[in-house]
Design a protein around this motif. Structure first.
Motif, PDB file in Angstrom:
ATOM      1  N   ALA A  56      33.042  44.706  41.493  1.00  0.00           N
ATOM      2  CA  ALA A  56      33.448  45.739  42.459  1.00  0.00           C
ATOM      3  C   ALA A  56      32.410  46.848  42.553  1.00  0.00           C
ATOM      4  N   ASP A  58      29.140  46.374  42.185  1.00  0.00           N
ATOM      5  CA  ASP A  58      27.843  45.824  42.579  1.00  0.00           C
ATOM      6  C   ASP A  58      27.618  46.052  44.074  1.00  0.00           C
ATOM      7  N   LYS A  59      26.717  46.961  44.409  1.00  0.00           N
ATOM      8  CA  LYS A  59      26.452  47.322  45.811  1.00  0.00           C
ATOM      9  C   LYS A  59      25.725  46.223  46.583  1.00  0.00           C
ATOM     10  N   ARG A  63      30.621  44.137  51.484  1.00  0.00           N
ATOM     11  CA  ARG A  63      31.665  45.166  51.407  1.00  0.00           C
ATOM     12  C   ARG A  63      33.055  44.550  51.309  1.00  0.00           C
ATOM     13  N   ARG A  66      33.833  43.639  47.781  1.00  0.00           N
ATOM     14  CA  ARG A  66      34.087  44.822  46.949  1.00  0.00           C
ATOM     15  C   ARG A  66      35.435  45.451  47.279  1.00  0.00           C
TER      16      ARG A  66
END
Length: 140
Positions: A56, A58-59, A63, A66
């Motif tokens: 969650a 981890d960019k 999206r 996440r």
């Protein structure tokens, strides 16, 4: 007359909530891992929770992945469950089933490399995770 209307409304809302709860229980029963996988899911649940938290954050992941993981963490943190945790075995099984169902979609979308990079547990635990999420099966 007005008091009767309120009671009818409250009874209707209560019945709707009960039916919704029962429908969710049926969905959980259908989506549950088969065979010994539920036992494995319960065994690796602490590692899976750490995995979900790491994924969650981890960019580099999409999206949508996440967001799903964030909603899953919120559900797990919420003190009210579909099946109360004080009921032996079943109380934690609903959490394991929901985590497994969400992870099936999320892990397939995030990919095996992302999951492997964030996995905090043992190799046996990772093997159990791949069985639970279906990553051990070839894609059609």
């Amino acid at each position: 007359m007005t008091g009767s209307l309120w009671w009818d409304l409250l009874i209707g809302i209560g019945a709707a909530l009960l039916l919704t709860w029962l429908a969710l229980i049926v969905v959980l029963a259908i989506a549950r891992p088969r065979g010994g996988l539920l036992r494995e899911a319960l065994r690796i649940l602490p590692d899976v929770l750490r995995l979900v938290h790491r994924l969650a954050g981890d960019k580099t992941l999409p999206r949508g992945v996440r967001v799903r993981l964030g909603l899953l963490l919120a559900y797990l943190a919420f003190p009210i469950d579909l099946i109360p945790d004080f009921i032996p075995v079943l109380g934690y099984a609903d959490d394991a089933i929901i985590v497994t169902a969400v992870l099936r979609g999320v892990v397939r979308r995030a990919g095996l490399d992302a999951v492997r990079a964030h996995w905090p547990g043992t190799e046996d635990g990772f093997a159990a995770l791949t069985r639970l999420t279906g990553l051990d099966r070839p894609r059609a």
